[in-house]
Design a protein around this motif. Structure first.
Motif, PDB file in Angstrom:
ATOM      1  N   UNK A 180       0.857  -1.176   0.000  1.00  0.00           N
ATOM      2  CA  UNK A 180       0.000   0.000   0.000  1.00  0.00           C
ATOM      3  C   UNK A 180       0.899   1.234   0.000  1.00  0.00           C
ATOM      4  N   UNK A 181       0.947   1.915  -1.132  1.00  0.00           N
ATOM      5  CA  UNK A 181       1.854   3.053  -1.297  1.00  0.00           C
ATOM      6  C   UNK A 181       1.489   4.235  -0.398  1.00  0.00           C
ATOM      7  N   UNK A 182       0.214   4.415  -0.128  1.00  0.00           N
ATOM      8  CA  UNK A 182      -0.208   5.521   0.727  1.00  0.00           C
ATOM      9  C   UNK A 182       0.293   5.316   2.154  1.00  0.00           C
ATOM     10  N   UNK A 183       0.154   4.103   2.658  1.00  0.00           N
ATOM     11  CA  UNK A 183       0.612   3.817   4.024  1.00  0.00           C
ATOM     12  C   UNK A 183       2.138   3.820   4.075  1.00  0.00           C
ATOM     13  N   UNK A 184       2.788   3.203   3.090  1.00  0.00           N
ATOM     14  CA  UNK A 184       4.254   3.150   3.069  1.00  0.00           C
ATOM     15  C   UNK A 184       4.871   4.546   2.980  1.00  0.00           C
ATOM     16  N   UNK A 185       4.136   5.496   2.429  1.00  0.00           N
ATOM     17  CA  UNK A 185       4.680   6.855   2.276  1.00  0.00           C
ATOM     18  C   UNK A 185       4.926   7.534   3.621  1.00  0.00           C
ATOM     19  N   UNK A 186       4.395   6.982   4.696  1.00  0.00           N
ATOM     20  CA  UNK A 186       4.579   7.574   6.029  1.00  0.00           C
ATOM     21  C   UNK A 186       5.848   7.091   6.723  1.00  0.00           C
ATOM     22  N   UNK A 187       6.653   6.277   6.051  1.00  0.00           N
ATOM     23  CA  UNK A 187       7.865   5.733   6.674  1.00  0.00           C
ATOM     24  C   UNK A 187       8.739   6.834   7.265  1.00  0.00           C
ATOM     25  N   UNK A 188       8.956   7.890   6.514  1.00  0.00           N
ATOM     26  CA  UNK A 188       9.828   8.971   6.993  1.00  0.00           C
ATOM     27  C   UNK A 188       9.176   9.799   8.103  1.00  0.00           C
ATOM     28  N   UNK A 189       7.884   9.607   8.342  1.00  0.00           N
ATOM     29  CA  UNK A 189       7.182  10.354   9.385  1.00  0.00           C
ATOM     30  C   UNK A 189       7.280   9.686  10.764  1.00  0.00           C
ATOM     31  N   UNK A 190       7.839   8.474  10.809  1.00  0.00           N
ATOM     32  CA  UNK A 190       7.897   7.726  12.073  1.00  0.00           C
ATOM     33  C   UNK A 190       8.839   8.395  13.071  1.00  0.00           C
ATOM     34  N   UNK A 191       9.940   8.936  12.570  1.00  0.00           N
ATOM     35  CA  UNK A 191      10.936   9.558  13.440  1.00  0.00           C
ATOM     36  C   UNK A 191      10.926  11.070  13.210  1.00  0.00           C
ATOM     37  N   UNK A 192      10.894  11.829  14.297  1.00  0.00           N
ATOM     38  CA  UNK A 192      10.902  13.296  14.228  1.00  0.00           C
ATOM     39  C   UNK A 192      12.305  13.802  13.905  1.00  0.00           C
ATOM     40  N   UNK A 193      12.417  15.084  13.635  1.00  0.00           N
ATOM     41  CA  UNK A 193      13.708  15.675  13.266  1.00  0.00           C
ATOM     42  C   UNK A 193      14.744  15.554  14.384  1.00  0.00           C
ATOM     43  N   UNK A 194      14.292  15.421  15.645  1.00  0.00           N
ATOM     44  CA  UNK A 194      15.230  15.269  16.762  1.00  0.00           C
ATOM     45  C   UNK A 194      15.550  13.802  17.058  1.00  0.00           C
ATOM     46  N   UNK A 195      15.167  12.907  16.134  1.00  0.00           N
ATOM     47  CA  UNK A 195      15.412  11.454  16.227  1.00  0.00           C
ATOM     48  C   UNK A 195      14.512  10.734  17.225  1.00  0.00           C
ATOM     49  N   UNK A 196      13.562  11.454  17.821  1.00  0.00           N
ATOM     50  CA  UNK A 196      12.600  10.787  18.705  1.00  0.00           C
ATOM     51  C   UNK A 196      11.477  10.222  17.846  1.00  0.00           C
ATOM     52  N   UNK A 197      10.755   9.260  18.401  1.00  0.00           N
ATOM     53  CA  UNK A 197       9.617   8.692  17.689  1.00  0.00           C
ATOM     54  C   UNK A 197       8.485   9.710  17.670  1.00  0.00           C
ATOM     55  N   UNK A 198       7.892   9.900  16.515  1.00  0.00           N
ATOM     56  CA  UNK A 198       6.792  10.857  16.418  1.00  0.00           C
ATOM     57  C   UNK A 198       5.537  10.290  17.068  1.00  0.00           C
ATOM     58  N   UNK A 199       4.653  11.177  17.432  1.00  0.00           N
ATOM     59  CA  UNK A 199       3.365  10.775  17.993  1.00  0.00           C
ATOM     60  C   UNK A 199       2.215  11.303  17.148  1.00  0.00           C
ATOM     61  N   UNK A 200       2.515  11.675  15.912  1.00  0.00           N
ATOM     62  CA  UNK A 200       1.496  12.196  15.004  1.00  0.00           C
ATOM     63  C   UNK A 200       0.527  11.096  14.579  1.00  0.00           C
ATOM     64  N   UNK A 201      -0.731  11.457  14.430  1.00  0.00           N
ATOM     65  CA  UNK A 201      -1.731  10.557  13.859  1.00  0.00           C
ATOM     66  C   UNK A 201      -1.615  10.672  12.340  1.00  0.00           C
ATOM     67  N   UNK A 202      -1.323   9.575  11.665  1.00  0.00           N
ATOM     68  CA  UNK A 202      -1.136   9.599  10.217  1.00  0.00           C
ATOM     69  C   UNK A 202      -2.454   9.601   9.443  1.00  0.00           C
ATOM     70  N   UNK A 203      -3.570   9.495  10.143  1.00  0.00           N
ATOM     71  CA  UNK A 203      -4.871   9.647   9.497  1.00  0.00           C
ATOM     72  C   UNK A 203      -5.400   8.422   8.772  1.00  0.00           C
ATOM     73  N   UNK A 204      -4.958   7.242   9.141  1.00  0.00           N
ATOM     74  CA  UNK A 204      -5.501   6.022   8.541  1.00  0.00           C
ATOM     75  C   UNK A 204      -5.658   4.953   9.612  1.00  0.00           C
ATOM     76  N   UNK A 205      -6.423   3.923   9.303  1.00  0.00           N
ATOM     77  CA  UNK A 205      -6.536   2.751  10.167  1.00  0.00           C
ATOM     78  C   UNK A 205      -6.227   1.522   9.327  1.00  0.00           C
ATOM     79  N   UNK A 206      -6.254   0.370   9.949  1.00  0.00           N
ATOM     80  CA  UNK A 206      -6.029  -0.878   9.232  1.00  0.00           C
ATOM     81  C   UNK A 206      -7.080  -1.152   8.178  1.00  0.00           C
ATOM     82  N   UNK A 207      -8.245  -0.522   8.316  1.00  0.00           N
ATOM     83  CA  UNK A 207      -9.302  -0.688   7.318  1.00  0.00           C
ATOM     84  C   UNK A 207      -8.908  -0.089   5.971  1.00  0.00           C
ATOM     85  N   UNK A 208      -7.951   0.845   5.968  1.00  0.00           N
ATOM     86  CA  UNK A 208      -7.501   1.489   4.732  1.00  0.00           C
ATOM     87  C   UNK A 208      -6.459   0.658   3.974  1.00  0.00           C
ATOM     88  N   UNK A 209      -5.912  -0.356   4.626  1.00  0.00           N
ATOM     89  CA  UNK A 209      -4.879  -1.181   4.006  1.00  0.00           C
ATOM     90  C   UNK A 209      -5.391  -1.824   2.720  1.00  0.00           C
TER      91      UNK A 209
END
Length: 198
Positions: free
Chosen positions: A137-166
């Motif tokens: 799923x290219x839409x979900x995979x596109x969030x790979x770079x969003x997992x880690x914040x610029x300070x190298x911590x794990x992000x806590x952003x909601x990416x706006x999808x659920x497993x139903x979108x897979x």
């Protein structure tokens, strides 16, 4: 005295084991799934079933919407060590996410088992036994770079999808050497060899 204490400990463990089992949602869903919402009274399980649904623990999907890209995605072979490095990074990131962003060990365990089982479904795709396309799923995979914040911590952003979108933005790379006449046997042999190595 020791025997009496042992009996009490065993009884307590049995009661705890029964009390911790997932709760059937209702009689109709009891044969298909379990609800993990608030499992064991643990607050971090709140909303667990909202992601894939209580009747789809592993995130299985049968329908995909294959999207056409402006430029066709064609697979190309890389050194096996390069592939293994990247997959190890993904493995360790999954461990990091689970251990840094979930504190309850019960939730860590269930989330990991869900992830492991869901990812394991891809094996059926690769062997062409699932009826699904071999892709991602290219839409979900596109969030790979969003997992880690610029300070190298794990992000806590909601990416706006659920497993139903897979599966709703599926890309199927072309160019594999799959041959419907010979590949089922050769891939089956490779799968058996890999399983024997575990």
């Amino acid at each position: 005295m020791f025997a009496k204490i042992s009996m009490i400990a065993v009884a307590a463990a049995l009661v705890a084991g029964v009390a911790a089992k997932p709760v059937p949602v209702n009689q109709e869903l009891a044969t298909r799934g379990y609800s993990f919402d608030n499992y064991g009274g643990i607050s971090s399980f709140s909303g667990f079933d909202n992601f894939y649904g209580s009747d789809n623990f592993v995130g299985s999907f049968s329908e995909t919407t294959v999207v056409t890209q402006t430029q066709e995605l064609v697979c190309h072979s890389e050194s096996i060590e390069i592939i293994q490095q990247r997959l190890l990074v993904i493995q360790e990131m999954a461990k990091r996410i689970i251990t840094e962003q979930i504190c309850e060990v019960e939730t860590q365990t269930v989330v990991f088992e869900q992830f492991h089982a869901s990812f394991g479904l891809f094996s059926d795709d690769l062997r062409r036994t699932s009826g699904r396309h071999v892709g991602f799923d290219t839409s979900i995979a596109s969030h790979f770079s969003d997992i880690v914040s610029s300070d190298s911590s794990l992000s806590t952003d909601d990416f706006g999808f659920t497993g139903h979108d897979l599966g709703s933005n599926y890309v199927v790379p072309s160019g594999s050497n799959w041959n419907p006449s010979t590949s089922p046997a050769s891939v089956g042999a490779a799968f058996s060899a890999a399983r024997s190595a575990i």
